[in-house]
Design a protein around this motif. Structure first.
Motif, PDB file in Angstrom:
ATOM      1  N   THR A  18      38.128 107.880  27.686  1.00  0.00           N
ATOM      2  CA  THR A  18      36.709 107.625  27.962  1.00  0.00           C
ATOM      3  C   THR A  18      35.938 108.926  28.119  1.00  0.00           C
ATOM      4  N   ILE A  19      36.492 109.858  28.879  1.00  0.00           N
ATOM      5  CA  ILE A  19      35.812 111.141  29.077  1.00  0.00           C
ATOM      6  C   ILE A  19      35.747 111.925  27.774  1.00  0.00           C
ATOM      7  N   SER A  20      36.851 111.956  27.044  1.00  0.00           N
ATOM      8  CA  SER A  20      36.890 112.751  25.816  1.00  0.00           C
ATOM      9  C   SER A  20      35.910 112.214  24.785  1.00  0.00           C
ATOM     10  N   VAL A  21      35.870 110.890  24.637  1.00  0.00           N
ATOM     11  CA  VAL A  21      34.959 110.307  23.651  1.00  0.00           C
ATOM     12  C   VAL A  21      33.523 110.338  24.164  1.00  0.00           C
ATOM     13  N   GLY A  22      33.349 109.984  25.429  1.00  0.00           N
ATOM     14  CA  GLY A  22      31.990 109.912  25.961  1.00  0.00           C
ATOM     15  C   GLY A  22      31.263 111.248  25.963  1.00  0.00           C
ATOM     16  N   TYR A  23      31.987 112.339  26.230  1.00  0.00           N
ATOM     17  CA  TYR A  23      31.344 113.649  26.289  1.00  0.00           C
ATOM     18  C   TYR A  23      31.000 114.197  24.902  1.00  0.00           C
ATOM     19  N   THR A  24      31.777 113.832  23.899  1.00  0.00           N
ATOM     20  CA  THR A  24      31.611 114.479  22.591  1.00  0.00           C
ATOM     21  C   THR A  24      30.971 113.585  21.540  1.00  0.00           C
ATOM     22  N   ILE A  25      30.832 112.291  21.812  1.00  0.00           N
ATOM     23  CA  ILE A  25      30.381 111.382  20.762  1.00  0.00           C
ATOM     24  C   ILE A  25      28.958 111.696  20.304  1.00  0.00           C
TER      25      ILE A  25
ATOM     26  N   PHE B 244      33.370 121.116  37.205  1.00  0.00           N
ATOM     27  CA  PHE B 244      34.308 121.066  38.336  1.00  0.00           C
ATOM     28  C   PHE B 244      34.835 119.632  38.548  1.00  0.00           C
ATOM     29  N   ILE B 245      33.924 118.658  38.600  1.00  0.00           N
ATOM     30  CA  ILE B 245      34.334 117.281  38.892  1.00  0.00           C
ATOM     31  C   ILE B 245      35.165 116.701  37.749  1.00  0.00           C
ATOM     32  N   THR B 246      34.736 116.900  36.510  1.00  0.00           N
ATOM     33  CA  THR B 246      35.472 116.345  35.371  1.00  0.00           C
ATOM     34  C   THR B 246      36.870 116.929  35.288  1.00  0.00           C
TER      35      THR B 246
ATOM     36  N   ALA C 261      29.672 119.736  25.961  1.00  0.00           N
ATOM     37  CA  ALA C 261      30.543 118.563  25.894  1.00  0.00           C
ATOM     38  C   ALA C 261      32.012 118.929  26.079  1.00  0.00           C
ATOM     39  N   ALA C 262      32.418 120.091  25.536  1.00  0.00           N
ATOM     40  CA  ALA C 262      33.842 120.446  25.559  1.00  0.00           C
ATOM     41  C   ALA C 262      34.263 121.139  26.847  1.00  0.00           C
ATOM     42  N   ALA C 263      33.344 121.858  27.504  1.00  0.00           N
ATOM     43  CA  ALA C 263      33.719 122.668  28.663  1.00  0.00           C
ATOM     44  C   ALA C 263      34.297 121.837  29.816  1.00  0.00           C
ATOM     45  N   PRO C 264      33.724 120.689  30.192  1.00  0.00           N
ATOM     46  CA  PRO C 264      34.341 119.906  31.274  1.00  0.00           C
ATOM     47  C   PRO C 264      35.758 119.438  30.947  1.00  0.00           C
ATOM     48  N   ILE C 265      35.998 119.070  29.672  1.00  0.00           N
ATOM     49  CA  ILE C 265      37.346 118.660  29.274  1.00  0.00           C
ATOM     50  C   ILE C 265      38.283 119.860  29.298  1.00  0.00           C
ATOM     51  N   LEU C 266      37.760 121.021  28.882  1.00  0.00           N
ATOM     52  CA  LEU C 266      38.551 122.253  28.946  1.00  0.00           C
ATOM     53  C   LEU C 266      38.982 122.547  30.377  1.00  0.00           C
ATOM     54  N   ALA C 267      38.120 122.260  31.347  1.00  0.00           N
ATOM     55  CA  ALA C 267      38.481 122.501  32.748  1.00  0.00           C
ATOM     56  C   ALA C 267      39.688 121.657  33.156  1.00  0.00           C
ATOM     57  N   GLY C 268      39.762 120.418  32.660  1.00  0.00           N
ATOM     58  CA  GLY C 268      40.934 119.595  32.955  1.00  0.00           C
ATOM     59  C   GLY C 268      42.194 120.184  32.369  1.00  0.00           C
ATOM     60  N   SER C 269      42.141 120.683  31.139  1.00  0.00           N
ATOM     61  CA  SER C 269      43.307 121.313  30.527  1.00  0.00           C
ATOM     62  C   SER C 269      43.722 122.565  31.285  1.00  0.00           C
ATOM     63  N   VAL C 270      42.741 123.322  31.791  1.00  0.00           N
ATOM     64  CA  VAL C 270      43.051 124.520  32.564  1.00  0.00           C
ATOM     65  C   VAL C 270      43.846 124.170  33.823  1.00  0.00           C
ATOM     66  N   LEU C 271      43.396 123.126  34.517  1.00  0.00           N
ATOM     67  CA  LEU C 271      44.110 122.714  35.728  1.00  0.00           C
ATOM     68  C   LEU C 271      45.503 122.180  35.411  1.00  0.00           C
TER      69      LEU C 271
END
Length: 406
Positions: free
Chosen positions: A22-29, A151-153, A99-109
């Motif tokens: 949901t996050i990946s599609v919703g942020y980039t669609i 941060f939240i994402t 769109a990509a930066a919040p998802i990137l933060a999840g991968s970093v963590l």
């Protein structure tokens, strides 16, 4: 009111995958739709490359986190995601990066862990705050909003994947606790058997020995009766000692049953009770589970013959039938089944959940003493076998057990 069901590993993993998708599609669609509809061919090609370079490592990070795989080596996948996030900035402006930066933060963590990953997220948050506050329509509030979104994402993605790992660890802990509880109960039963029933059986054997010695001191006026009584007491002592040994074996946890040995014991017990016994066992070495199952069947069948019939003959035989071993125990002297309420005689058959056909023990009304055959059917079902117990002819009864064997 029923209590809520516990979260399982499968449900936690479905939840995590749903949140990540949901996050990946919703942020980039929105960016993808805009570029595909209004962008030039080079922009579309760049977008496809950016999507592949970003989401392939993202997928690998998520999969490793769901499987609780510790990351090792250099974070090349994370570096590829950073490039795929910021390299298209000149072509797409801040929208793809936003769109990509919040998802990137999840991968970093997920790749670096919460301690190092939190520090690594700071440059991402600073960049998002900078471009969103210094752009043509930027404000300090929008900068704070985009930085907080990163941060939240990031922590939401990290949390849902860690939820799967924690749920799996909880299930393992519950299984270990249940196993420990079973072990404690087994130890308690073993102790009670050894201290209680074992001691009582030993006392019976000692009392029998004492009675035998007292009979030996009687006058010889009734030699035949004395000899018969001494023989019966000796048989009682032998049976009590064998039962005490069985209790000790159960308490120690290494009891093993053998079809041959159990049949020999059954013959001795039947003949001591005045029942003529005929045995015809096939000369074939059986697999251990099959041999033990048939031994239990002999014990249960002979117990029913002695307790619930006035049998004069009994036969025990084994044969191979269509890839299975068949045990048959047949006897005569079945008592008639009493009926009540004018329902007429029963045929003595009852079906169990596993498909085995049982009967009430010979002549015993239903519900009075039928648990032995039910337990035998459950043992047979555990090894893929069946149990059939039915009346045969006039006053006859036949117990048939079939167990698959290669």
């Amino acid at each position: 009111m029923s209590s809520p069901s516990l979260l399982t590993v499968s449900s936690a993993q479905r939840l995590a995958v749903a949140v990540v998708v949901t996050i990946s599609v919703g942020y980039t669609i929105t960016v993808i739709a805009f570029v595909l509809s209004a962008g030039s061919f080079p922009q579309i090609a760049l977008l496809i490359g950016a999507l592949a370079g970003f989401f392939l490592p993202h997928y690998l990070h998520i999969r490793a986190a769901l499987g609780n795989v510790e990351p090792s080596g250099a974070p090349y996948g994370l570096a590829m995601q950073v490039v795929a996030t910021y390299a298209p900035f000149p072509a797409f402006g801040p929208w793809w990066t936003a769109a990509a930066a919040p998802i990137l933060a999840g991968s970093v963590l997920l790749r670096l862990g919460p301690r190092r990953g939190t520090w690594a997220m700071i440059p991402i948050m600073v960049f998002q705050a900078w471009w969103s506050s210094t752009g043509p329509y930027g404000t300090i509030a929008s900068g704070f909003y985009y930085a907080l979104t990163v941060f939240i994402t990031g922590f939401v993605l990290y949390a849902v994947t860690r939820l799967v790992v924690v749920t799996r660890e909880l299930e393992q802990a519950r299984a270990e606790l249940a196993e420990a509880a079973v072990l404690r109960e087994r130890l308690r039963i073993s102790r009670d058997l050894h201290d209680g029933l074992g001691r009582s059986l030993t006392a019976i054997a000692l009392k029998g020995d004492l009675a035998g010695r007292l009979l030996a001191g009687l006058p010889a006026g009734a030699a035949g009766e004395t000899r018969e009584a001494r023989r019966e007491i000796g048989e009682l002592v032998r049976i009590a000692r064998e039962a005490a040994q069985d209790v000790r074996r159960v308490a120690r946890g290494y009891r093993e049953m053998s079809l041959t040995q159990e049949t020999h014991r059954a013959v001795a017990l039947l003949e001591a009770s005045g029942v003529s016994c005929h045995v015809n066992l096939m000369e074939e070495e059986l697999p251990r589970p099959v041999d033990e199952m048939l031994a239990w069947a002999v014990r249960e069948g002979v117990t029913n013959v002695l307790r619930h019939s006035a049998a004069t003959t009994c036969s025990i035989s084994t044969s191979r039938v269509s890839g299975a071993i068949r045990l048959e125990i047949a006897n005569d002297g079945v008592a008639p089944v009493e009926t009540s309420g004018g329902e007429g005689p029963r045929d003595g058959h009852a079906a169990t959940a596993d498909g085995a056909v049982l009967s009430e023990p010979e002549g015993v009304p239903a519900g009075r003493d039928g648990s032995g055959l039910t337990g035998l059917a459950e043992r047979a079902a555990a090894v893929g076998g069946t149990v059939r117990a039915r009346r045969a002819g006039r006053g006859g009864f036949r117990l048939t057990v079939e167990v698959p064997a290669p």
